[in-house]
Design a protein around this motif. Sequence first.
Motif, PDB file in Angstrom:
ATOM      1  N   SER A   1      18.213  -3.929   5.966  1.00  0.00           N
ATOM      2  CA  SER A   1      17.105  -2.964   6.519  1.00  0.00           C
ATOM      3  C   SER A   1      16.869  -1.882   5.560  1.00  0.00           C
ATOM      4  N   THR A   2      17.589  -0.961   5.117  1.00  0.00           N
ATOM      5  CA  THR A   2      17.559  -0.032   4.046  1.00  0.00           C
ATOM      6  C   THR A   2      16.609  -0.624   3.134  1.00  0.00           C
ATOM      7  N   TRP A   3      17.211  -1.612   2.404  1.00  0.00           N
ATOM      8  CA  TRP A   3      16.454  -2.364   1.111  1.00  0.00           C
ATOM      9  C   TRP A   3      15.115  -2.815   1.411  1.00  0.00           C
ATOM     10  N   LEU A   4      14.882  -3.430   2.659  1.00  0.00           N
ATOM     11  CA  LEU A   4      13.580  -3.846   3.180  1.00  0.00           C
ATOM     12  C   LEU A   4      12.431  -2.769   3.447  1.00  0.00           C
ATOM     13  N   PHE A   5      13.298  -1.724   3.972  1.00  0.00           N
ATOM     14  CA  PHE A   5      12.149  -0.434   4.320  1.00  0.00           C
ATOM     15  C   PHE A   5      11.776   0.068   3.031  1.00  0.00           C
ATOM     16  N   SER A   6      12.608  -0.041   2.170  1.00  0.00           N
ATOM     17  CA  SER A   6      12.354   0.868   0.803  1.00  0.00           C
ATOM     18  C   SER A   6      11.127  -0.048   0.011  1.00  0.00           C
ATOM     19  N   ILE A   7      11.226  -1.357   0.194  1.00  0.00           N
ATOM     20  CA  ILE A   7      10.152  -2.131  -0.228  1.00  0.00           C
ATOM     21  C   ILE A   7       8.743  -1.838   0.340  1.00  0.00           C
ATOM     22  N   ALA A   8       9.059  -1.585   1.738  1.00  0.00           N
ATOM     23  CA  ALA A   8       7.829  -1.404   2.524  1.00  0.00           C
ATOM     24  C   ALA A   8       7.131   0.019   2.318  1.00  0.00           C
ATOM     25  N   GLN A   9       8.079   0.822   2.048  1.00  0.00           N
ATOM     26  CA  GLN A   9       7.667   2.447   1.682  1.00  0.00           C
ATOM     27  C   GLN A   9       6.747   2.223   0.431  1.00  0.00           C
ATOM     28  N   ASN A  10       7.462   1.481  -0.594  1.00  0.00           N
ATOM     29  CA  ASN A  10       6.667   1.483  -1.844  1.00  0.00           C
ATOM     30  C   ASN A  10       5.466   0.909  -1.640  1.00  0.00           C
ATOM     31  N   ILE A  11       5.370  -0.560  -1.157  1.00  0.00           N
ATOM     32  CA  ILE A  11       4.218  -1.341  -0.840  1.00  0.00           C
ATOM     33  C   ILE A  11       2.995  -0.370  -0.357  1.00  0.00           C
ATOM     34  N   GLY A  12       3.580   0.306   0.840  1.00  0.00           N
ATOM     35  CA  GLY A  12       2.573   1.191   1.730  1.00  0.00           C
ATOM     36  C   GLY A  12       1.984   2.248   0.582  1.00  0.00           C
ATOM     37  N   THR A  13       2.873   3.080  -0.130  1.00  0.00           N
ATOM     38  CA  THR A  13       2.349   3.982  -1.055  1.00  0.00           C
ATOM     39  C   THR A  13       1.543   3.781  -1.961  1.00  0.00           C
ATOM     40  N   ASP A  14       1.713   2.442  -2.594  1.00  0.00           N
ATOM     41  CA  ASP A  14       0.820   1.831  -3.326  1.00  0.00           C
ATOM     42  C   ASP A  14      -0.435   1.394  -2.747  1.00  0.00           C
ATOM     43  N   HIS A  15      -0.509   0.906  -1.743  1.00  0.00           N
ATOM     44  CA  HIS A  15      -1.773   0.652  -0.912  1.00  0.00           C
ATOM     45  C   HIS A  15      -2.540   1.778  -0.949  1.00  0.00           C
ATOM     46  N   LEU A  16      -1.950   2.829  -0.152  1.00  0.00           N
ATOM     47  CA  LEU A  16      -2.656   4.138  -0.101  1.00  0.00           C
ATOM     48  C   LEU A  16      -3.081   4.723  -1.312  1.00  0.00           C
ATOM     49  N   ARG A  17      -2.465   4.667  -2.309  1.00  0.00           N
ATOM     50  CA  ARG A  17      -3.277   5.136  -3.599  1.00  0.00           C
ATOM     51  C   ARG A  17      -4.059   4.225  -3.955  1.00  0.00           C
ATOM     52  N   ALA A  18      -4.045   3.053  -3.795  1.00  0.00           N
ATOM     53  CA  ALA A  18      -5.073   2.069  -4.542  1.00  0.00           C
ATOM     54  C   ALA A  18      -6.441   2.345  -3.592  1.00  0.00           C
ATOM     55  N   ARG A  19      -6.127   2.813  -2.337  1.00  0.00           N
ATOM     56  CA  ARG A  19      -7.518   3.023  -1.388  1.00  0.00           C
ATOM     57  C   ARG A  19      -7.718   4.740  -1.411  1.00  0.00           C
ATOM     58  N   ARG A  20      -7.125   5.420  -1.903  1.00  0.00           N
ATOM     59  CA  ARG A  20      -7.314   6.883  -2.046  1.00  0.00           C
ATOM     60  C   ARG A  20      -7.972   7.508  -0.765  1.00  0.00           C
ATOM     61  N   GLU A  21      -7.664   6.741   0.270  1.00  0.00           N
ATOM     62  CA  GLU A  21      -7.844   7.320   1.569  1.00  0.00           C
ATOM     63  C   GLU A  21      -6.614   7.347   2.852  1.00  0.00           C
ATOM     64  N   HIS A  22      -6.365   8.278   3.255  1.00  0.00           N
ATOM     65  CA  HIS A  22      -5.567   8.380   4.442  1.00  0.00           C
ATOM     66  C   HIS A  22      -5.980   8.518   5.791  1.00  0.00           C
ATOM     67  N   LEU A  23      -5.555   7.441   6.447  1.00  0.00           N
ATOM     68  CA  LEU A  23      -6.030   7.106   7.629  1.00  0.00           C
ATOM     69  C   LEU A  23      -5.157   7.849   8.723  1.00  0.00           C
ATOM     70  N   PRO A  24      -5.673   8.022  10.045  1.00  0.00           N
ATOM     71  CA  PRO A  24      -4.918   8.584  10.962  1.00  0.00           C
ATOM     72  C   PRO A  24      -4.315   7.363  11.617  1.00  0.00           C
ATOM     73  N   ILE A  25      -3.417   7.817  12.540  1.00  0.00           N
ATOM     74  CA  ILE A  25      -2.453   6.398  13.119  1.00  0.00           C
ATOM     75  C   ILE A  25      -3.157   6.038  14.311  1.00  0.00           C
TER      76      ILE A  25
END
Length: 164
Positions: free
Chosen positions: A61-85
């Motif tokens: 779980s730790t390993w998988l969520f680390s991957i998810a965090q990195n993918i999410g961060t890369d996605h946000l950087r690429a979009r340069r937009e932070h959306l509300p929840i």
Amino acid sequence: MEFMENELNWDALYAHQAPRIYNYYRFRLGSDCDVEELTARTFEHAWRSRSRYRRDLAGFSTWLFSIAQNIGTDHLRARREHLPIDAALEVRADGTPDQDAERRSDLARLALLCGALPERERELVALKYGAVINNRLIAKLTGLSESNVGTILHRVVQTLRERW
């Protein structure tokens, strides 16, 4: 059970972890289209990287969520937009139309309040309430102490209640 004959049981792992990864992205990002894509990308990356997973260093779980965090961060950087929840608005509720409308209104209000939080606090809320991860795992994922995670989340919840 995550392991079968010293190999990862991917069917069982996916069945158990996919809803948690999906909800993590819903809380963090919003759009269902992005959430589904990022969830798929997370598991694709994990599958391609499976030979590098070391169970002696971290739980799956730790390993998988680390991957998810990195993918999410890369996605946000690429979009340069932070959306509300705001993805929580799309959650279907069983009930009357009045109850559904009240729930949508509450979720919209919560999304606005969470959207005003600093990025670190939004990340912690997404991990805790979206992915339903305990404070110990959140601490490992974020580099914060478990005590600090609990304190920050407690304060965030208090702030959200006050602003409600």
